[in-house]
Design an enzyme around this catalytic site. Structure first.
Site, PDB file in Angstrom:
ATOM      1  N   CYS A  63       6.193   4.659   9.350  1.00 31.12           N
ATOM      2  CA  CYS A  63       6.827   3.767   8.365  1.00 31.12           C
ATOM      3  C   CYS A  63       8.224   4.132   7.883  1.00 31.12           C
ATOM      4  CB  CYS A  63       5.892   3.607   7.177  1.00 31.12           C
ATOM      5  SG  CYS A  63       4.392   2.716   7.672  1.00 31.12           S
TER       6      CYS A  63
ATOM      7  N   ARG B  79       2.663   8.668  15.585  1.00 29.67           N
ATOM      8  CA  ARG B  79       3.705   7.634  15.627  1.00 29.67           C
ATOM      9  C   ARG B  79       5.011   8.184  15.036  1.00 29.67           C
ATOM     10  NH1 ARG B  79       0.583   2.572  13.083  1.00 29.67           N
ATOM     11  NH2 ARG B  79      -0.191   4.221  11.725  1.00 29.67           N
TER      12      ARG B  79
ATOM     13  N   GLU C 207       0.848  -1.199   0.000  1.00 29.64           N
ATOM     14  CA  GLU C 207       0.000   0.000   0.000  1.00 29.64           C
ATOM     15  C   GLU C 207       0.883   1.248   0.000  1.00 29.64           C
ATOM     16  OE1 GLU C 207      -3.315   0.387  -0.440  1.00 29.64           O
ATOM     17  OE2 GLU C 207      -2.492   2.389  -0.629  1.00 29.64           O
TER      18      GLU C 207
ATOM     19  N   PHE D 214      13.320   6.051  -0.843  1.00 27.07           N
ATOM     20  CA  PHE D 214      13.577   7.170  -1.769  1.00 27.07           C
ATOM     21  C   PHE D 214      12.891   8.447  -1.293  1.00 27.07           C
ATOM     22  CE2 PHE D 214      15.389   6.001  -6.096  1.00 27.07           C
ATOM     23  CZ  PHE D 214      16.059   4.890  -5.626  1.00 27.07           C
TER      24      PHE D 214
ATOM     25  N   ARG E  46       8.472  24.135  10.173  1.00 28.92           N
ATOM     26  CA  ARG E  46       7.884  23.691   8.907  1.00 28.92           C
ATOM     27  C   ARG E  46       7.932  24.773   7.830  1.00 28.92           C
ATOM     28  NH1 ARG E  46       6.848  18.162   8.620  1.00 28.92           N
ATOM     29  NH2 ARG E  46       6.296  17.437  10.679  1.00 28.92           N
TER      30      ARG E  46
ATOM     31  N   LYS F 285       2.381  14.852  10.774  1.00 27.14           N
ATOM     32  CA  LYS F 285       2.154  15.722   9.618  1.00 27.14           C
ATOM     33  C   LYS F 285       0.748  16.285   9.767  1.00 27.14           C
ATOM     34  CE  LYS F 285       1.054  13.722   5.603  1.00 27.14           C
ATOM     35  NZ  LYS F 285       0.897  12.800   4.460  1.00 27.14           N
TER      36      LYS F 285
HETATM   37  P1  NAD Z   1      -2.002  -0.329  12.594  1.00 24.88           P
HETATM   38  O1  NAD Z   1      -1.202  -0.619  13.802  1.00 24.88           O
HETATM   39  O2  NAD Z   1      -2.802   0.929  12.517  1.00 24.88           O
HETATM   40  O3  NAD Z   1      -3.028  -1.530  12.324  1.00 24.88           O
HETATM   41  C1  NAD Z   1      -2.684  -2.873  12.401  1.00 24.88           C
HETATM   42  C2  NAD Z   1      -3.864  -3.617  13.021  1.00 24.88           C
HETATM   43  O4  NAD Z   1      -3.610  -5.027  12.954  1.00 24.88           O
HETATM   44  C3  NAD Z   1      -4.092  -3.310  14.502  1.00 24.88           C
HETATM   45  O5  NAD Z   1      -5.407  -2.809  14.690  1.00 24.88           O
HETATM   46  C4  NAD Z   1      -3.865  -4.650  15.218  1.00 24.88           C
HETATM   47  O6  NAD Z   1      -4.731  -4.839  16.325  1.00 24.88           O
HETATM   48  C5  NAD Z   1      -4.191  -5.624  14.099  1.00 24.88           C
HETATM   49  N1  NAD Z   1      -3.629  -6.969  14.308  1.00 24.88           N
HETATM   50  C6  NAD Z   1      -2.373  -7.322  14.704  1.00 24.88           C
HETATM   51  N2  NAD Z   1      -2.268  -8.674  14.755  1.00 24.88           N
HETATM   52  C7  NAD Z   1      -3.474  -9.181  14.373  1.00 24.88           C
HETATM   53  C8  NAD Z   1      -3.987 -10.501  14.230  1.00 24.88           C
HETATM   54  N3  NAD Z   1      -3.227 -11.578  14.463  1.00 24.88           N
HETATM   55  N4  NAD Z   1      -5.265 -10.658  13.839  1.00 24.88           N
HETATM   56  C9  NAD Z   1      -6.060  -9.583  13.594  1.00 24.88           C
HETATM   57  N5  NAD Z   1      -5.623  -8.298  13.714  1.00 24.88           N
HETATM   58  C10 NAD Z   1      -4.346  -8.109  14.096  1.00 24.88           C
HETATM   59  O7  NAD Z   1      -0.987  -0.413  11.370  1.00 24.88           O
HETATM   60  P2  NAD Z   1      -1.129   0.322   9.950  1.00 24.88           P
HETATM   61  O8  NAD Z   1      -0.616   1.715  10.045  1.00 24.88           O
HETATM   62  O9  NAD Z   1      -2.476   0.061   9.390  1.00 24.88           O
HETATM   63  O10 NAD Z   1      -0.043  -0.489   9.127  1.00 24.88           O
HETATM   64  C11 NAD Z   1      -0.257  -1.832   8.741  1.00 24.88           C
HETATM   65  C12 NAD Z   1       0.801  -2.217   7.731  1.00 24.88           C
HETATM   66  O11 NAD Z   1       0.676  -1.401   6.562  1.00 24.88           O
HETATM   67  C13 NAD Z   1       2.236  -2.031   8.205  1.00 24.88           C
HETATM   68  O12 NAD Z   1       3.029  -3.056   7.679  1.00 24.88           O
HETATM   69  C14 NAD Z   1       2.650  -0.705   7.600  1.00 24.88           C
HETATM   70  O13 NAD Z   1       4.036  -0.634   7.378  1.00 24.88           O
HETATM   71  C15 NAD Z   1       1.908  -0.711   6.293  1.00 24.88           C
HETATM   72  N6  NAD Z   1       1.578   0.616   5.742  1.00 24.88           N
HETATM   73  C16 NAD Z   1       1.110   1.604   6.545  1.00 24.88           C
HETATM   74  C17 NAD Z   1       0.750   2.842   6.004  1.00 24.88           C
HETATM   75  C18 NAD Z   1       0.230   3.972   6.857  1.00 24.88           C
HETATM   76  O14 NAD Z   1       0.048   5.070   6.330  1.00 24.88           O
HETATM   77  N7  NAD Z   1      -0.012   3.802   8.133  1.00 24.88           N
HETATM   78  C19 NAD Z   1       0.848   3.045   4.621  1.00 24.88           C
HETATM   79  C20 NAD Z   1       1.312   2.004   3.822  1.00 24.88           C
HETATM   80  C21 NAD Z   1       1.675   0.787   4.401  1.00 24.88           C
HETATM   81  C1  UGA Z   2       4.553   7.707   3.621  1.00 33.16           C
HETATM   82  C2  UGA Z   2       4.575   7.616   2.081  1.00 33.16           C
HETATM   83  O1  UGA Z   2       4.409   8.920   1.538  1.00 33.16           O
HETATM   84  C3  UGA Z   2       3.474   6.695   1.579  1.00 33.16           C
HETATM   85  O2  UGA Z   2       3.588   6.536   0.180  1.00 33.16           O
HETATM   86  C4  UGA Z   2       3.612   5.330   2.258  1.00 33.16           C
HETATM   87  O3  UGA Z   2       2.564   4.470   1.860  1.00 33.16           O
HETATM   88  C5  UGA Z   2       3.553   5.510   3.754  1.00 33.16           C
HETATM   89  O4  UGA Z   2       4.625   6.407   4.168  1.00 33.16           O
HETATM   90  C6  UGA Z   2       3.785   4.237   4.516  1.00 33.16           C
HETATM   91  O5  UGA Z   2       4.340   3.291   3.994  1.00 33.16           O
HETATM   92  O6  UGA Z   2       3.396   4.267   5.690  1.00 33.16           O
HETATM   93  P1  UGA Z   2       3.120   9.081   5.381  1.00 33.16           P
HETATM   94  O7  UGA Z   2       4.225   8.668   6.323  1.00 33.16           O
HETATM   95  O8  UGA Z   2       1.733   8.834   5.797  1.00 33.16           O
HETATM   96  O9  UGA Z   2       3.326   8.338   3.974  1.00 33.16           O
HETATM   97  O10 UGA Z   2       3.251  10.643   5.060  1.00 33.16           O
HETATM   98  P2  UGA Z   2       4.260  11.503   4.160  1.00 33.16           P
HETATM   99  O11 UGA Z   2       3.476  12.513   3.460  1.00 33.16           O
HETATM  100  O12 UGA Z   2       5.149  10.654   3.352  1.00 33.16           O
HETATM  101  O13 UGA Z   2       5.138  12.255   5.254  1.00 33.16           O
HETATM  102  C7  UGA Z   2       6.085  11.559   6.046  1.00 33.16           C
HETATM  103  C8  UGA Z   2       6.874  12.553   6.882  1.00 33.16           C
HETATM  104  O14 UGA Z   2       7.744  13.321   6.060  1.00 33.16           O
HETATM  105  C9  UGA Z   2       6.010  13.567   7.626  1.00 33.16           C
HETATM  106  O15 UGA Z   2       6.530  13.764   8.916  1.00 33.16           O
HETATM  107  C10 UGA Z   2       6.136  14.818   6.783  1.00 33.16           C
HETATM  108  O16 UGA Z   2       5.910  15.992   7.512  1.00 33.16           O
HETATM  109  C11 UGA Z   2       7.582  14.710   6.332  1.00 33.16           C
HETATM  110  N1  UGA Z   2       7.892  15.478   5.105  1.00 33.16           N
HETATM  111  C12 UGA Z   2       7.260  15.179   3.938  1.00 33.16           C
HETATM  112  C13 UGA Z   2       8.858  16.466   5.142  1.00 33.16           C
HETATM  113  O17 UGA Z   2       9.459  16.744   6.199  1.00 33.16           O
HETATM  114  N2  UGA Z   2       9.145  17.154   3.989  1.00 33.16           N
HETATM  115  C14 UGA Z   2       8.543  16.869   2.805  1.00 33.16           C
HETATM  116  O18 UGA Z   2       8.863  17.520   1.793  1.00 33.16           O
HETATM  117  C15 UGA Z   2       7.563  15.871   2.783  1.00 33.16           C
END
Ligand code: NAD
Ligand code: UGA
Length: 458
Positions: free
Chosen positions: A275, A345, A160, A225, A432, A338
């Site tokens: 992340c 987190r 994602e 990246f 910022r 942000k």
């Molecule tokens: P999160 O902590 O918000 O959600 C994860 C959920 O999984 C929790 O609610 C937890 O209770 C549940 N869980 C854990 N073990 C479980 C199990 N055995 N059965 C059922 N539920 C269970 O995490 P998130 O931010 O949604 O991230 C999830 C994954 O997606 C991570 O690998 C993260 O790196 C990736 N990701 C996150 C983002 C983002 O913007 N947060 C964007 C892209 C990818």
């Molecule tokens: C980031 C990526 O942008 C998503 O593509 C990815 O799916 C996600 O991580 C993930 O894997 O969790 P996110 O962390 O939600 O998304 O937000 P961003 O917009 O990427 O910002 C990340 C951090 O960088 C923030 O603290 C933001 O303030 C900072 N940032 C961003 C800067 O300091 N300068 C910039 O120019 C851009």
């Protein structure tokens, strides 16, 4: 009503909830169920008070919940009744044992795989939505296909790319959807099933297919990246402060080169979020495991510069405020990592708050959406902390404002009124670079942006 497809998502977090709400919204003929081990989270998804704040998410959930989107704690039943299973459980950095502080902690992921194996009564497509180390699918396949009972599991990688704060827009209009599979007959068939789901709303040319390892790795590399660009411009911001250059002007000039591009070149107090740090450390760990130390060192420097930038912000504050913060009251505008999210987190604000308290400053934390999380993050940290949502009230009587999150609401406040209510000399540290620095200076503030010459009355 009979549904054309039945989809399950395990993990109702920042990814699972919004992603499945989008599928349910775009595909009314699919039944989508999201399950989680956390009953409070599921109760919140079923209430008017969703567990996460994300613009436009409430509307999306309201339109689909109970129609073809369901939130539940019945994991076993979910696995039994659905043949397409997304897994979006958390994959944090390991905090114990070998690889502590670097490697991904795959325990939630593996537990889920074992649950799928235990409760499945028919063959399934299992989709990695979580971000995982390259070659995790192999482990998943080995666990899932360890029984000889005629049930088979095809594992796909479908990382994602949504960013928080713009998740709904990113899901509706993704730059790309990446689907990695094994290049076997079954693998390609499973891949096509997932392509067909996304093809309901994503243009075909944006649905990219690849081998499964490339897909897993592309997710880590994309985040690396993006973070690298931020660390690059932040490193240059330090040089700008010494050389009296303006980092915004430098990033504009550099970003206008179409080969470089203008996005993600905003200097700041450093990147936060759940992340970037964990995914880069995960990449670094993988490189070291494969004996690629020079590659590991290269990527690790992105995290090191991020730590340096946060510490530099504190040192600049100390230097500007006569080398002592003890007993001074400092207001933090913004605590989320942000704007447009309540998520804190890995927010740089956590580090900055702790460091200010170490210097024996009093802090007043202000944020429109993240105060609840801020309280949790600072639980047990000693020192004087107050939480005040209104930014004007928060700044009252303070010696300095540190702007830590780029919320729009901070741009156009009554700065004259704020200045009058503060202790003098009054300081603004704009972490910022979103304020009108000249205007604040003219009102009387001493203004310290990131990567630009300060505007001071001394
Ligand atoms: P999160 O902590 O918000 O959600 C994860 C959920 O999984 C929790 O609610 C937890 O209770 C549940 N869980 C854990 N073990 C479980 C199990 N055995 N059965 C059922 N539920 C269970 O995490 P998130 O931010 O949604 O991230 C999830 C994954 O997606 C991570 O690998 C993260 O790196 C990736 N990701 C996150 C983002 C983002 O913007 N947060 C964007 C892209 C990818
Ligand atoms: C980031 C990526 O942008 C998503 O593509 C990815 O799916 C996600 O991580 C993930 O894997 O969790 P996110 O962390 O939600 O998304 O937000 P961003 O917009 O990427 O910002 C990340 C951090 O960088 C923030 O603290 C933001 O303030 C900072 N940032 C961003 C800067 O300091 N300068 C910039 O120019 C851009």
């Amino acid at each position: 009503m009979t549904f054309e497809k039945r989809i399950l998502c395990i993990g109702a977090g920042y990814v699972g909830g919004p992603t499945m709400a989008m599928i349910a919204s775009q595909c009314p003929n699919y039944r989508v169920t999201v399950v989680d081990i956390n009953p409070e989270r599921i109760a919140a998804w079923n209430s008017d008070n969703l567990p996460i704040y994300e613009p436009d998410l409430d509307e999306l959930v309201r339109a689909t919940r109970g129609r073809n989107l369901f939130f539940s704690t019945e994991i076993e039943r979910g696995i039994r009744e659905n043949d397409i299973i997304f897994v979006s459980v958390n994959t944090p950095t390991k905090s114990f044992g070998l690889g502590a502080g670097m490697a991904a902690d795959l325990q939630y992921w593996e537990k889920t795989a074992r649950q799928i194996l235990e409760f499945s009564e028919s063959s399934k497509i299992v989709i990695e939505k979580s971000t995982l180390p390259v070659r995790t699918a192999l482990a998943m396949e080995r666990i899932l296909n360890c029984r000889e009972n005629g049930i088979c599991f095809d594992v796909l990688s479908n990382p994602e790319f949504l960013a928080e704060g713009t998740a709904i827009r990113d899901l509706e209009h993704p730059d790309r959807i990446l689907i990695g599979s094994r290049e076997t007959d079954n693998g390609l068939k499973a891949r096509q099933t997932l392509v067909d789901i996304y093809a309901n709303w994503v243009p075909k040319e944006r649905i990219l297919t690849s081998n499964i390892w490339s897909s897993e790795l592309s997710k880590l590399v994309s985040n690396a990246f993006l973070a690298q660009r931020i660390s690059s411009i932040n490193a240059i911001s330090a040089l700008c402060e010494k050389a009296e250059a303006d980092v915004a002007e430098v990033s504009r000039a550099v970003g206008m080169d179409s080969r470089i591009g203008s996005k993600f070149l905003n200097a700041s107090i450093g990147f936060g979020g759940s992340c970037f740090r964990k995914d880069i450390l995960n990449l670094v760990y993988l490189c070291r495991q494969y004996g690629l130390d020079a590659v590991a060192d290269y990527w690790e420097s992105v995290v090191k510069i991020n730590d340096y930038q946060q510490e530099r912000f504190i040192r600049n504050m100390l230097g500007a405020m006569f080398n002592t913060l003890a007993g001074k009251r400092i207001c933090l505008w913004g605590f989320a990592f942000k704007a447009n999210t309540g998520d804190t987190r890995e927010s740089p604000a956590i580090f900055i708050a702790r460091r200010l308290l170490e210097e024996q400053a009093e802090i007043v934390v202000s944020d429109p959406k993240a105060l609840k999380n801020a309280r949790t993050d600072l639980t047990g940290v000693s020192g004087q902390i107050r939480y005040v949502e209104d930014p004007l009230l928060a700044a009252e009587g303070c010696h300095a404002i540190a702007l830590l999150t780029e919320w729009d609401l901070y741009r156009n406040l009554d700065f004259k009124k704020i200045f009058d209510s503060m202790a003098k000399p009054a300081f603004i540290f704009d972490g910022r670079n979103i304020l009108d620095h000249r205007r604040c200076f003219d009102i009387g503030f001493n203004v310290y942006p990131v990567g630009k010459p300060p505007l001071t009355h001394f």
